[in-house]
Design an enzyme around this catalytic site. Structure first.
Site, PDB file in Angstrom:
ATOM      1  N   SER A  77     -29.157   6.192  11.796  1.00 38.63           N
ATOM      2  CA  SER A  77     -30.255   5.510  11.093  1.00 38.63           C
ATOM      3  C   SER A  77     -31.417   6.488  10.896  1.00 38.63           C
ATOM      4  CB  SER A  77     -30.655   4.244  11.854  1.00 38.63           C
ATOM      5  OG  SER A  77     -31.559   3.460  11.112  1.00 38.63           O
ATOM      6  N   LEU A  78     -32.586   6.231  11.506  1.00 34.16           N
ATOM      7  CA  LEU A  78     -33.708   7.142  11.298  1.00 34.16           C
ATOM      8  C   LEU A  78     -33.393   8.544  11.808  1.00 34.16           C
ATOM      9  CD1 LEU A  78     -36.075   8.145  13.597  1.00 34.16           C
ATOM     10  CD2 LEU A  78     -35.969   5.715  14.071  1.00 34.16           C
TER      11      LEU A  78
ATOM     12  N   HIS B  92     -30.863  -2.691   7.925  1.00 30.94           N
ATOM     13  CA  HIS B  92     -29.565  -2.297   7.357  1.00 30.94           C
ATOM     14  C   HIS B  92     -28.754  -3.460   6.805  1.00 30.94           C
ATOM     15  CE1 HIS B  92     -30.238   1.801   8.557  1.00 30.94           C
ATOM     16  NE2 HIS B  92     -30.481   1.417   9.792  1.00 30.94           N
TER      17      HIS B  92
ATOM     18  N   GLN C 299     -33.640   4.200  16.377  1.00 21.53           N
ATOM     19  CA  GLN C 299     -34.506   3.242  17.055  1.00 21.53           C
ATOM     20  C   GLN C 299     -33.759   2.557  18.189  1.00 21.53           C
ATOM     21  OE1 GLN C 299     -36.923   1.307  14.234  1.00 21.53           O
ATOM     22  NE2 GLN C 299     -37.665  -0.271  15.599  1.00 21.53           N
TER      23      GLN C 299
ATOM     24  N   GLN D  66     -29.006   4.011   2.854  1.00 17.82           N
ATOM     25  CA  GLN D  66     -28.811   3.497   4.214  1.00 17.82           C
ATOM     26  C   GLN D  66     -29.866   2.469   4.616  1.00 17.82           C
ATOM     27  OE1 GLN D  66     -31.244   4.876   7.178  1.00 17.82           O
ATOM     28  NE2 GLN D  66     -30.184   6.829   7.351  1.00 17.82           N
TER      29      GLN D  66
ATOM     30  N   ARG E 214     -41.211   4.189   6.139  1.00 14.58           N
ATOM     31  CA  ARG E 214     -39.932   3.477   6.199  1.00 14.58           C
ATOM     32  C   ARG E 214     -40.008   2.327   7.199  1.00 14.58           C
ATOM     33  NH1 ARG E 214     -35.293   4.126   9.594  1.00 14.58           N
ATOM     34  NH2 ARG E 214     -33.262   3.922   8.557  1.00 14.58           N
TER      35      ARG E 214
END
Length: 314
Positions: free
Chosen positions: A89-90, A198, A9, A247, A114
């Site tokens: 991340s994603l 996170h 992101q 995560q 998510r």
């Protein structure tokens, strides 16, 4: 050795993926599949906006994933296959689509949920994130510990030696930012985010996502992954699943991940998806490595030429 890395992101922009879709049938098929899985036109949102809607976390995450997978498919059909994958991340979901662990349909729905769950885990305005520039991790961890005062604040994205993002309760992040500046940070920059990603405040999102994962088949990866939360090489489906869950409320150890890839023998990185954020970070971490990116036909041509692969054709 070649690695594909997939952005997270922050790399989104209106128009992303459109040129790939217009040029390559394999990329068009990715967006068609994503639209069908989600039940709305994600492709139109990527290509046309509006930007305010694209910036909503539950839309941003599947949009970046679909664009990244569309770019990966263009590489795949031209015979370019990495020996390692990783994602920020994603982006780890995009990496696992490339590794064959997740189907595109499962991944795009999972990251939409998510995004929704992460947004709903903390009331709007209750959390914050800030980028701390020019201060080492140990000093930032100390500042967070001292600033917490019973609230949550911790390193969230360890991007490179001089760029670490903290997350938590808004007041605690503000206190930690001031402590970091007092400890010698060059800057502490509040980030325009909708939730404190996170960190421990995301635990409710992890619990909800774990229930969804029960219905998803995770296959053995055909390409080893270096995961975010441990910055270690994983080769099994169960480890891939576990890493994605942990995560959500755990730190993205991107610097450690790039260093782990370099130790594995990776000397060339292709950032697959919108933007060049990861390429910039990699140049700071693994200074002798070669970085390329693929987000549209022009960058694909350039990367294929750099890799010595035949040119792209429609």
């Amino acid at each position: 050795m070649l690695a594909f890395v997939f952005p997270g992101q922050g790399s989104q922009k209106v128009g992303m993926g459109k040129a790939l879709c217009e040029a390559f049938p394999e990329s068009r098929a990715v967006f068609a599949e994503a639209d069908s899985a989600l039940g709305f036109s994600l492709s139109r949102l990527c290509f046309e906006g509006p930007e305010a809607e694209l910036q909503l976390t539950a839309n941003t995450q599947p949009a970046i994933l679909a664009t990244s997978v569309a770019a990966w498919r263009a590489l795949e059909v031209r015979g370019v296959r990495p020996e390692r994958v990783a994602g920020h991340s994603l982006g780890e979901y995009s990496a696992l689509v490339a590794a064959g662990t997740l189907t595109l349909a499962d991944a795009v729905v999972a990251v939409q949920r998510r995004g929704q769950y992460m947004q709903e885990a903390a009331p709007v305005g209750s959390g914050a994130m800030a980028a701390i520039l020019g201060l080492d991790l140990a000093a930032i961890e100390k500042a967070c510990l001292e600033a917490a005062e019973g609230e949550v604040v911790s390193p969230a994205n360890i991007n490179s030696a001089g760029q670490i993002v903290i997350a938590g309760h808004a007041a605690a992040v503000a206190r930690a930012s001031e402590r970091c500046k007092a400890a010698g940070a060059k800057r502490a920059v509040a980030l325009p985010v909708s939730a404190p990603f996170h960190c421990a405040l995301m635990e409710p999102a992890r619990v909800r996502l774990e229930k969804d994962f029960a219905a998803i088949e995770f296959r053995e990866p055909t390409i080893p992954l270096v995961n975010n939360v441990d910055a270690r090489l994983v080769r099994g489906a169960a480890d891939c699943r576990d890493g994605l869950l942990r995560q959500v409320a755990g730190a993205v150890r991107w610097q450690d991940s790039v260093e782990a890839l370099a130790r594995e023998g990776v000397s060339s990185f292709v950032e697959v998806g919108p933007g060049t954020v990861l390429s910039g970070l990699i140049k700071k971490i693994a200074k002798d490595s070669r970085t390329m990116n693929v987000e549209d036909p022009a960058s694909l041509e350039k990367t294929l030429a750099s890799l010595g692969t035949p040119k792209a054709t429609q």
